[in-house]
Design an enzyme around this catalytic site. Structure first.
Site, mmCIF file in Angstrom:
data_model
loop_
_atom_site.group_PDB
_atom_site.id
_atom_site.type_symbol
_atom_site.label_atom_id
_atom_site.label_comp_id
_atom_site.label_asym_id
_atom_site.label_seq_id
_atom_site.Cartn_x
_atom_site.Cartn_y
_atom_site.Cartn_z
ATOM 1 N N LYS A 159 0.840 -1.198 0.000
ATOM 2 C CA LYS A 159 0.000 0.000 0.000
ATOM 3 C C LYS A 159 0.876 1.249 0.000
ATOM 4 O O LYS A 159 1.531 1.564 0.990
ATOM 5 C CB LYS A 159 -0.915 0.062 1.231
ATOM 6 C CG LYS A 159 -2.020 1.097 1.018
ATOM 7 C CD LYS A 159 -2.612 1.660 2.283
ATOM 8 C CE LYS A 159 -1.819 2.762 2.899
ATOM 9 N NZ LYS A 159 -1.762 4.007 2.096
ATOM 10 N N GLU A 196 10.163 15.705 15.420
ATOM 11 C CA GLU A 196 10.483 15.512 14.005
ATOM 12 C C GLU A 196 9.647 16.492 13.176
ATOM 13 O O GLU A 196 8.424 16.501 13.262
ATOM 14 C CB GLU A 196 10.155 14.076 13.578
ATOM 15 C CG GLU A 196 10.508 13.832 12.130
ATOM 16 C CD GLU A 196 10.244 12.399 11.667
ATOM 17 O OE1 GLU A 196 9.128 11.902 11.870
ATOM 18 O OE2 GLU A 196 11.174 11.779 11.111
ATOM 19 N N GLU A 206 9.789 1.048 10.670
ATOM 20 C CA GLU A 206 10.864 2.023 10.406
ATOM 21 C C GLU A 206 10.229 3.392 10.553
ATOM 22 O O GLU A 206 9.393 3.785 9.741
ATOM 23 C CB GLU A 206 11.406 1.782 8.996
ATOM 24 C CG GLU A 206 12.841 2.230 8.845
ATOM 25 C CD GLU A 206 12.930 3.563 8.153
ATOM 26 O OE1 GLU A 206 13.014 4.573 8.896
ATOM 27 O OE2 GLU A 206 12.894 3.604 6.913
ATOM 28 N N CYS A 222 13.588 10.185 6.725
ATOM 29 C CA CYS A 222 13.541 9.722 8.113
ATOM 30 C C CYS A 222 14.900 9.920 8.787
ATOM 31 O O CYS A 222 14.974 10.157 9.979
ATOM 32 C CB CYS A 222 13.111 8.267 8.172
ATOM 33 S SG CYS A 222 14.049 7.224 7.073
HETATM 34 P P1 NDP Z 1 1.816 8.224 8.266
HETATM 35 O O1 NDP Z 1 2.613 7.492 9.269
HETATM 36 O O2 NDP Z 1 0.395 8.565 8.599
HETATM 37 O O3 NDP Z 1 1.761 7.417 6.873
HETATM 38 C C1 NDP Z 1 2.645 6.437 6.444
HETATM 39 C C2 NDP Z 1 1.882 5.318 5.761
HETATM 40 O O4 NDP Z 1 1.000 4.686 6.691
HETATM 41 C C3 NDP Z 1 0.986 5.780 4.626
HETATM 42 O O5 NDP Z 1 0.931 4.774 3.637
HETATM 43 C C4 NDP Z 1 -0.359 5.922 5.312
HETATM 44 O O6 NDP Z 1 -1.428 5.886 4.429
HETATM 45 C C5 NDP Z 1 -0.349 4.730 6.233
HETATM 46 N N1 NDP Z 1 -1.224 4.846 7.396
HETATM 47 C C6 NDP Z 1 -1.692 5.970 7.983
HETATM 48 N N2 NDP Z 1 -2.433 5.652 9.069
HETATM 49 C C7 NDP Z 1 -2.432 4.302 9.163
HETATM 50 C C8 NDP Z 1 -3.008 3.370 10.079
HETATM 51 N N3 NDP Z 1 -3.720 3.775 11.123
HETATM 52 N N4 NDP Z 1 -2.788 2.052 9.885
HETATM 53 C C9 NDP Z 1 -2.042 1.622 8.846
HETATM 54 N N5 NDP Z 1 -1.476 2.454 7.935
HETATM 55 C C10 NDP Z 1 -1.651 3.780 8.099
HETATM 56 O O7 NDP Z 1 2.602 9.524 7.879
HETATM 57 P P2 NDP Z 1 2.034 10.899 7.280
HETATM 58 O O8 NDP Z 1 1.997 10.776 5.821
HETATM 59 O O9 NDP Z 1 0.770 11.297 7.961
HETATM 60 O O10 NDP Z 1 3.184 11.901 7.719
HETATM 61 C C11 NDP Z 1 3.160 12.413 9.040
HETATM 62 C C12 NDP Z 1 4.532 12.483 9.635
HETATM 63 O O11 NDP Z 1 5.073 11.174 9.688
HETATM 64 C C13 NDP Z 1 5.548 13.260 8.830
HETATM 65 O O12 NDP Z 1 5.474 14.621 9.096
HETATM 66 C C14 NDP Z 1 6.823 12.666 9.336
HETATM 67 O O13 NDP Z 1 7.170 13.243 10.559
HETATM 68 C C15 NDP Z 1 6.463 11.201 9.561
HETATM 69 N N6 NDP Z 1 6.865 10.345 8.429
HETATM 70 C C16 NDP Z 1 7.977 9.602 8.580
HETATM 71 C C17 NDP Z 1 8.431 8.843 7.534
HETATM 72 C C18 NDP Z 1 9.670 8.019 7.647
HETATM 73 O O14 NDP Z 1 10.295 7.717 6.626
HETATM 74 N N7 NDP Z 1 10.050 7.591 8.833
HETATM 75 C C19 NDP Z 1 7.766 8.835 6.237
HETATM 76 C C20 NDP Z 1 6.561 9.620 6.196
HETATM 77 C C21 NDP Z 1 6.150 10.346 7.269
HETATM 78 P P3 NDP Z 1 -1.949 7.243 3.729
HETATM 79 O O15 NDP Z 1 -0.799 8.138 3.523
HETATM 80 O O16 NDP Z 1 -2.454 6.766 2.453
HETATM 81 O O17 NDP Z 1 -2.931 7.827 4.661
#
Ligand code: NDP
Length: 496
Positions: A192, A400, A266, A300
């Protein structure tokens, strides 16, 4: 195609977009969502929709799990390790052959400069090739047990159906980091992508079919967080792999704890980057600049806390601020852009909110600062921002931000800087710059981080383990450590 930047696309990338609304990939078939829902993916350089994409709901998750389970118990069992390896090499070649199109789609959907997107595609190919070498080398052991007349050995078996949930910052790379070890281990998967960046995952699914993977081995569900949650909750899923925020990671970890699904996480970081007094500043300043601002700070492992020895502090700040002011921020498909927009309106607002909070708490933005306008203007652009006058307790120093925002602070001694570097809930990456080999190894040993960069920031290789201490995650991606996460150990104990 509504978006203005999309006009710069090649014929092939444009043709892919115009094929939309894009479907789900379930059991080898491109299908609509069961309830017919779709959503728009947005061009972050303009705020305009690119195309429509199917929105998978719980029924689609159930269909995908059923297809993956059927693949695991049927056709996948018949694929020998060497054939699996061959299919993976073929997929790597197909990604390479379609690299220009994939890079354009990535740049358009995520906003990153096209050249960086090209680097991502090359990294994805490399990653697949690394794991393509593994299927023929997954071995058990014979165990020298002390019981009499017993033959004891182990088998490594695929962990089962894998749910793989990836973020938007390096969409194809993050997908391949998860898809490659699963395929190498012989696991079917449901991928996904993030709702902000679904395009390259959809294309990856098509290429996996073209490579010849049996139906149901690679399934792609576009959707939102609820789609991801339905995947985690599904009883037919054996293992969850997630990259994203620490908040969602905690939720997924807790759910997997209750259902005892295997899980790797991660997550976020607030990584300290330390410039020691004897550092080579010709290396340290450009390296630290890229360490935070590359990918517009949406990494990240971004080096988001710069700790500089007091003797060098003023010079480092002045030069870093100069680089930041000179950087050109613009659409990813514009070859003159050094950095692209942030990925979404939501991310723009989040990062702008952190910049406001830094200013309100009394820090000074010596480069960048509050972006002009709001997320409803054309594109989600934020200039590289550098804060000085930062106290350890400020929100911008602790949380972050995931944007092009660096906080800089001076320090006096090695012990002091190690303690301050470690004073965070996170532990993904850390870096240090020095000419003194003894300080380098001493400090590398003191830092609580899954990866420590010495005289560089952010380099990597598929063979290298990558993951976090503390709230930055559980388990490791890359290398054979991640292969292990997709394998069970079966012990066979035979009385002779
Ligand atoms: P999320 O953690 O919400 O999203 C990451 C992935 O998880 C996306 O595919 C998202 O789907 C999915 N997801 C969201 N909620 C759920 C859930 N309850 N159960 C299962 N899967 C879920 O990150 P955001 O995009 O909201 O970004 C928010 C913050 O997260 C950023 O500002 C940053 O700080 C951090 N982040 C960290 C990353 C890293 O590489 N460590 C990468 C991205 C974000 P969908 O996007 O389709 O809603």
């Amino acid at each position: 195609m509504a978006t203005a930047t999309a006009q710069a696309l090649s014929e092939t990338a444009r043709a892919f977009i115009e094929r939309g609304p894009h479907k789900l990939l379930i059991g080898g078939e491109a299908v609509d969502a069961a309830d017919g829902r779709t959503f728009e993916t947005i061009d972050p350089a303009t705020g305009e929709p690119i195309c429509e994409v199917a929105h998978a709901g719980p029924e689609d998750v159930d269909r995908a799990v059923t297809a993956a389970r059927a693949a695991l118990e049927g056709p996948l069992k018949k694929v020998s390790p060497s054939k699996r390896s061959g299919l993976m090499y073929k997929l790597a070649e197909l990604i390479k052959a379609n690299g220009e199109e994939l890079a354009e789609l990535e740049s358009l959907d995520n906003g990153k400069p096209l050249a960086h997107a090209g680097g991502d595609i090359a990294a994805a190919v490399n990653h697949l090739r690394y794991y393509a070498g593994w299927p023929t080398k997954i071995e058990g052991e014979t165990i020298p047990v002390s019981a009499r007349d017993v033959l004891c050995y182990t088998l490594r078996e695929p962990v089962g159906v894998c749910a793989q949930i990836v973020p938007w910052n390096y969409p194809l790379v993050m997908a391949i980091w998860k898809v490659a070890p699963a395929l190498a281990a012989g696991c079917p998967l449901i991928l996904k992508p993030a709702e902000q960046t679904p395009l390259t995952a959809i294309r990856l699914g098509e290429l996996a079919l073209e490579a010849g993977f049996p139906e149901g081995v690679v399934n792609v569900l576009t959707g939102d967080g609820e789609t991801g949650a339905a995947m985690v909750d599904h009883p037919g899923v054996d293992k969850v792999a997630f990259t994203g925020s620490t908040a969602v990671g905690r939720e997924i970890g807790a759910k997997c704890g209750r259902s005892l699904k295997r899980v790797t996480l991660e997550l976020g970081g607030k990584s300290p980057n330390i410039i020691l007094p004897d550092a080579d500043l010709e290396q340290a300043i450009p390296g630290s600049f890229q360490g935070i601002y590359f990918n517009s700070g949406q990494s990240c492992n971004a080096g988001s806390r710069l700790l500089v020895h007091a003797d060098l502090y003023d010079e480092v700040i002045e030069r870093m601020a100069g680089y930041a002011r000179d950087a050109k921020v613009g659409p990813g498909l514009d070859p003159d852009s050094d950095f692209g927009p942030l990925v979404s309106a939501e991310q723009f607002e989040r990062v702008a909110g952190y910049i406001d909070s830094g200013l309100e708490e009394g820090a000074e933005a010596v480069a960048g600062g509050r972006p002009d306008g709001d997320s409803s203007n054309s594109g989600y652009f934020v200039d590289p921002t550098l804060f000085t006058g930062v106290e350890d307790g400020m929100k911008i120093a602790r949380e972050e931000i995931f944007g092009p925002v660096l906080v800089a602070q001076p320090f006096e001694s090695l012990e002091e800087v190690a303690a301050r570097a470690n004073d965070t809930e996170y532990g993904l990456a850390a870096g240090l710059w020095t000419r003194d080999i003894s300080s380098a190894h001493k400090l590398a040993g003191m830092l609580q981080a899954g990866v420590v960069y010495v005289n560089t920031w952010g380099g990597g290789d598929p063979a290298q383990p990558f993951g976090g201490y503390k709230a930055s995650g559980i388990g490791r991606e890359k290398g054979h450590a991640n292969l292990d996460a997709y394998l069970e150990i079966k012990t066979v104990w035979t009385q002779l």
